[in-house]
Enzyme design. Structure first.
Site, short mmCIF file in Angstrom:
data_model
loop_
_atom_site.label_atom_id
_atom_site.label_comp_id
_atom_site.label_asym_id
_atom_site.label_seq_id
_atom_site.Cartn_x
_atom_site.Cartn_y
_atom_site.Cartn_z
N HIS A 96 14.13 -44.00 -10.05
CA HIS A 96 13.38 -44.97 -8.97
C HIS A 96 11.56 -44.41 -8.95
O HIS A 96 11.53 -43.35 -9.59
CB HIS A 96 13.97 -44.13 -7.70
CG HIS A 96 15.32 -44.42 -7.92
ND1 HIS A 96 16.47 -43.77 -8.77
CD2 HIS A 96 15.87 -45.81 -6.69
CE1 HIS A 96 17.07 -45.30 -8.63
NE2 HIS A 96 17.28 -45.48 -6.82
N ASP B 273 13.59 -48.85 -9.72
CA ASP B 273 13.78 -49.56 -8.10
C ASP B 273 12.78 -48.86 -7.21
O ASP B 273 12.86 -47.85 -7.28
CB ASP B 273 15.85 -49.06 -7.86
CG ASP B 273 16.25 -50.01 -8.89
OD1 ASP B 273 16.39 -50.48 -10.13
OD2 ASP B 273 17.44 -50.26 -8.60
N HIS C 40 14.34 -56.30 -6.40
CA HIS C 40 15.64 -56.40 -5.89
C HIS C 40 16.10 -55.99 -4.85
O HIS C 40 17.18 -56.54 -4.38
CB HIS C 40 14.46 -54.64 -5.76
CG HIS C 40 15.93 -53.55 -5.67
ND1 HIS C 40 17.07 -53.95 -6.15
CD2 HIS C 40 16.46 -52.43 -5.44
CE1 HIS C 40 17.94 -52.61 -6.25
NE2 HIS C 40 16.71 -51.81 -5.06
#
Length: 244
Positions: free
Chosen positions: A196, A50, A101
């Site tokens: 991430h 992400d 996202h």
């Protein structure tokens, strides 16, 4: 407090229960209508990242994935994708999935209903303009949903994508040394793992990723993009009732 105030509070509570409480139970907890888990038939899991792309950290993640022969799915921020089309091109060339996202990385519960509704639409449109591909999945910031978020995803034609295993690379106390064994201890067939490649979590994931992938491969695990996870698909009422 007057009866009128009590009535107003009761109405606000009822609205909040429908707008936030119902999606929290049905979507975030029961995962109804979204993707969170594969079939679990084999030692395969979906690797997702992400908050990127970020030129300071994403290239190192891509180098590690390429060296290990692993493909993943990246849920990207629209502005980051627009600012770094070269990184998006490298993601696509490497066979990685690229999905929206957010247009604005803001928790859905503290946004206006209109803003929460528009964000999936705007994110999908802007990211697709960079990738040249139709968006398939959408992961809202913090995995948070409201009724407006769900409606926005429906209109955008994307499926909500949650996770069943959170790496916790962003958590206080997380370190590159502890992350690999923590993930491996919780990894299960059909899992959707979130890490991430940008933001605070990247400080842990970037140096830890080589060992994470090495331990997984030594254990016979195969990482794939979300769209290639066996049995992936939105959870239905039948799945909820049967516990699948």
């Amino acid at each position: 407090m007057s009866r009128l105030w009590w009535r107003a509070l009761g109405i606000l509570g009822a609205v909040g229960a429908v707008y936030i409480g119902l999606p929290y139970v049905l979507v975030q907890r029961l995962n109804l209508g979204i993707v969170r888990q594969g079939s679990g038939a084999e030692k395969t899991f979906a690797l997702t990242f992400d908050d990127g792309p970020d030129p300071a950290t994403t290239p190192a993640v891509l180098d590690t994935l390429q060296a290990a022969g692993v493909q993943a799915t990246f849920f990207v921020i629209a502005a980051n994708a627009e600012a770094h089309p070269d990184l998006i091109a490298r993601l696509l060339q490497g066979g990685h999935g690229v999905e929206p996202h957010a247009a604005r990385h803001v928790h859905a519960w503290i946004r206006s209903p209109w803003g929460a509704f528009l964000d999936p639409l705007r994110a999908a449109r802007r990211v697709s303009a960079v990738t040249g591909q139709v968006a398939r999945f959408h992961r809202p910031p913090h995995g948070a949903y409201t009724l407006a978020t769900i409606l926005g995803q429906r209109v955008a034609g994307v499926v909500g994508a949650h996770w069943s295993l959170e790496g916790g690379d962003w958590a206080r106390g997380a370190t590159p040394e502890t992350l690999p064994t923590q993930i491996l201890a919780k990894l299960h067939p059909g899992a959707v793992l979130v890490l991430h490649d940008a933001g605070p979590g990247a400080r842990v994931t970037v140096p830890a990723l080589p060992e994470v992938l090495q331990l997984m491969q030594e254990g016979g695990w195969q990482a794939v993009p979300l769209g290639e996870l066996p049995g992936v698909g939105p959870r239905t009422w039948r799945d909820v009732l049967t516990g699948r």
